[in-house]
Design an enzyme around this catalytic site. Sequence first.
Site, short mmCIF file in Angstrom:
data_model
loop_
_atom_site.label_atom_id
_atom_site.label_comp_id
_atom_site.label_asym_id
_atom_site.label_seq_id
_atom_site.Cartn_x
_atom_site.Cartn_y
_atom_site.Cartn_z
N ASN A 170 0.29 9.26 8.16
CA ASN A 170 1.62 8.67 8.36
C ASN A 170 2.18 7.97 7.12
O ASN A 170 3.39 7.91 6.93
CB ASN A 170 1.65 7.75 9.58
CG ASN A 170 0.64 6.63 9.51
OD1 ASN A 170 -0.36 6.72 8.79
ND2 ASN A 170 0.90 5.58 10.25
N LYS A 193 -10.53 11.71 0.85
CA LYS A 193 -10.17 12.88 1.65
C LYS A 193 -8.89 12.57 2.43
O LYS A 193 -8.90 11.76 3.35
CB LYS A 193 -11.28 13.24 2.66
CG LYS A 193 -11.02 14.62 3.28
CD LYS A 193 -11.69 14.82 4.62
CE LYS A 193 -10.91 14.31 5.79
NZ LYS A 193 -9.61 14.95 6.04
N GLY A 245 -7.47 5.93 10.65
CA GLY A 245 -7.23 7.01 11.60
C GLY A 245 -7.36 6.50 13.03
O GLY A 245 -7.23 5.30 13.30
N GLU A 268 -9.61 1.08 9.80
CA GLU A 268 -8.22 0.75 10.17
C GLU A 268 -7.80 1.76 11.23
O GLU A 268 -7.51 2.91 10.90
CB GLU A 268 -7.30 0.84 8.95
CG GLU A 268 -7.58 -0.18 7.86
CD GLU A 268 -7.19 -1.59 8.25
OE1 GLU A 268 -6.63 -1.80 9.35
OE2 GLU A 268 -7.45 -2.51 7.46
N CYS A 302 1.05 2.65 12.99
CA CYS A 302 -0.08 2.15 13.80
C CYS A 302 0.21 0.81 14.45
O CYS A 302 -0.29 0.52 15.53
CB CYS A 302 -1.32 2.06 12.92
SG CYS A 302 -1.03 1.15 11.40
N GLU A 404 -1.90 5.01 23.11
CA GLU A 404 -1.12 5.05 21.87
C GLU A 404 -0.29 6.35 21.85
O GLU A 404 -0.85 7.44 22.00
CB GLU A 404 -2.05 5.02 20.65
CG GLU A 404 -1.27 4.99 19.34
CD GLU A 404 -2.17 4.94 18.10
OE1 GLU A 404 -3.22 5.59 18.11
OE2 GLU A 404 -1.78 4.27 17.13
N GLU A 481 -7.47 -4.88 4.84
CA GLU A 481 -6.89 -4.31 3.62
C GLU A 481 -5.81 -5.27 3.15
O GLU A 481 -5.45 -6.23 3.84
CB GLU A 481 -6.32 -2.91 3.91
CG GLU A 481 -7.44 -1.93 4.24
CD GLU A 481 -7.06 -0.46 4.23
OE1 GLU A 481 -6.08 -0.10 4.89
OE2 GLU A 481 -7.77 0.33 3.57
P1 NAD Z 1 -7.42 11.08 12.97
O1 NAD Z 1 -8.44 10.12 13.44
O2 NAD Z 1 -7.22 12.32 13.74
O3 NAD Z 1 -7.74 11.55 11.48
C1 NAD Z 1 -7.89 10.62 10.43
C2 NAD Z 1 -8.68 11.26 9.31
O4 NAD Z 1 -10.02 11.49 9.75
C3 NAD Z 1 -8.15 12.62 8.85
O5 NAD Z 1 -8.26 12.68 7.44
C4 NAD Z 1 -9.10 13.59 9.52
O6 NAD Z 1 -9.19 14.82 8.86
C5 NAD Z 1 -10.40 12.83 9.44
N1 NAD Z 1 -11.44 13.20 10.39
C6 NAD Z 1 -11.30 13.82 11.58
N2 NAD Z 1 -12.50 13.92 12.19
C7 NAD Z 1 -13.42 13.35 11.37
C8 NAD Z 1 -14.81 13.12 11.46
N3 NAD Z 1 -15.52 13.51 12.52
N4 NAD Z 1 -15.41 12.46 10.45
C9 NAD Z 1 -14.72 12.02 9.39
N5 NAD Z 1 -13.39 12.23 9.25
C10 NAD Z 1 -12.74 12.88 10.23
O7 NAD Z 1 -6.07 10.26 12.85
P2 NAD Z 1 -4.63 10.77 12.40
O8 NAD Z 1 -4.05 11.60 13.48
O9 NAD Z 1 -4.70 11.33 11.02
O10 NAD Z 1 -3.83 9.42 12.29
C11 NAD Z 1 -3.26 8.79 13.40
C12 NAD Z 1 -4.10 7.62 13.83
O11 NAD Z 1 -4.36 6.76 12.73
C13 NAD Z 1 -3.40 6.77 14.86
O12 NAD Z 1 -4.32 6.38 15.85
C14 NAD Z 1 -2.94 5.57 14.06
O13 NAD Z 1 -2.73 4.41 14.80
C15 NAD Z 1 -4.05 5.42 13.09
N6 NAD Z 1 -3.62 4.67 11.91
C16 NAD Z 1 -4.12 3.42 11.71
C17 NAD Z 1 -3.69 2.68 10.63
C18 NAD Z 1 -4.22 1.29 10.38
O14 NAD Z 1 -4.08 0.82 9.26
N7 NAD Z 1 -4.81 0.62 11.35
C19 NAD Z 1 -2.76 3.22 9.75
C20 NAD Z 1 -2.28 4.51 9.97
C21 NAD Z 1 -2.72 5.23 11.06
#
Ligand code: NAD
Length: 507
Positions: A170, A193, A245, A268, A302, A404, A481
């Site tokens: 995002n 990554k 994520g 995060e 998020c 969410e 962070e």
């Molecule tokens: P996601 O968890 O699907 O993916 C995040 C990252 O993890 C990607 O790079 C993905 O390729 C990688 N990934 C997937 N499976 C993995 C595994 N088993 N091991 C290691 N890496 C893996 O999340 P998303 O859809 O990319 O992002 C949306 C989510 O992120 C939402 O829940 C949002 O709230 C959260 N988010 C949190 C913050 C924060 O600062 N708290 C900021 C932005 C987004």
Amino acid sequence: MISKVYRIMSEFKAPADLSGGLFFRNGKRVNIDGEKTFPVVEQRIGAEVRRCANASPALVDEVVKEARTAQKEWGNKTPLERGKILRKAAEIIRANHEDLARWEVRTNGKPLVEARIDIDYSADTLEYYGGIAAAVLKGDYLEIPGGGTSRFAYTRREPLGVIGCIGAWNYPLLTCVWKVGPALAAGNAVVYKPSPFAPASPVLLGEILTAAGLADGLYSVVQGEAETGEALCTNAGVNKLSFTGSVNTGLAVQKAAAENTLKPCTLELGGKSEIIIFDDADLNNAVNCAMMANFFNQGQVCTNATRVFVQRGILEKFTQELLKACDEKLKVGDPLNEETRVGANINEFHMNKILGFIESAKQEGGQVLRGGVQVHPEGVENGYYIDPAIVTGLGDDAKVVREEIFGACLVILPFDTEEEAVTRGNNTTFGLAAGVVTSDLARAHRIAAQLEAGSVFINTYNDCEVNVDFGGFKNSGHGRENCIDALKAHTQTKAIYVNLDASATSY
Ligand code: NAD
């Protein structure tokens, strides 16, 4: 010898396209072939623009080894020297501000006006860590009992080694910079990554860091999906993980971090925040806060407070004014247009997921007061656009109130008393952010202390500054962070006991 950092001209130029490659290795952008690939999609036009290979575990291992080698010299430089390179990178970002903002739009689909803010924040972040490194990264002199001047201890603050970073989609550049800034300032190397849904910006950051004088191998980008992420998490050459994520992936990352070595993690994760609007609030500000809490970045933020608790006394007026403001301000369109305020969602799957949430709201008895449908703006008809939704008439058990959404769907939830609002607000396993809007400041601070969230906003929402701690309570993660603690979290202290008087020891 003149340090490379003093020889910088603005060597960085944003590329016209991604043909130079989406990996960053040994100081250069490179193409990598691989059997397993993923599509790189441009959200605003809804089209695949190229394919990218997934880094295999073997490739991840090679890149981590390069990072380990490069880190040794970097870790021995002083924080002041390292800081100069980060501040130079910030300068290059500012010099290429508009080009980078346009890349961020092409990478993520967000409106240009918002992308420009992300670029500013990215430069601020590198400047901040580059600036504070020399002041923060220092040890202590510690007196010990009976030691006098000949026996004492001191501490050194040392880097951890290689930081494995995994980003969400995002805020493609900003998320990356939030991790890379403190990690490099503290003397570590980084292997990053990105999300496969927004892979470009971290690679451009690599070129910027090289132009600023960063040595090869200290910052690398490996592309890929879950398997590549897992390989980074379990690689024994990685000393810490920094992840952004979803909660589910965060759980997997934390487990993998303990699979064969013990890696500390900064996590995060997702959120399901609330904003509590009291009937004494300034109405105009309440509407602005609710919009700031829901509609930046197509709702894909998020910290967003999709749960908008509104005290009954102000409910009708607030709803009317909110609808009016949304109709006036939320212009959906091509994100590259100056007047657009709502751009494209990250991909078709995610767009349909958001539409599914809105459908579930209707099925559970809610009313959609506006939006909630796919739209096809002129010139970018195939992109992933949704007119932001406002939903009402639901209880706290509804799916859109519990889970969410990560999309533009604001849910209005009426309440009567302060105690009720706080209890219902805290009734979630997430704890990323929360807000309160009231003219009673004693109440505002009382509630801020009770809300179970890492960030609380009083009469504002979604502010974010690099010197202010950012992170989650509960399942929204741990570690911070954007603050001094984030820099320290990329170091370890070593305690050194000293005896200058050999005659003083006995056994
Ligand atoms: P996601 O968890 O699907 O993916 C995040 C990252 O993890 C990607 O790079 C993905 O390729 C990688 N990934 C997937 N499976 C993995 C595994 N088993 N091991 C290691 N890496 C893996 O999340 P998303 O859809 O990319 O992002 C949306 C989510 O992120 C939402 O829940 C949002 O709230 C959260 N988010 C949190 C913050 C924060 O600062 N708290 C900021 C932005 C987004």
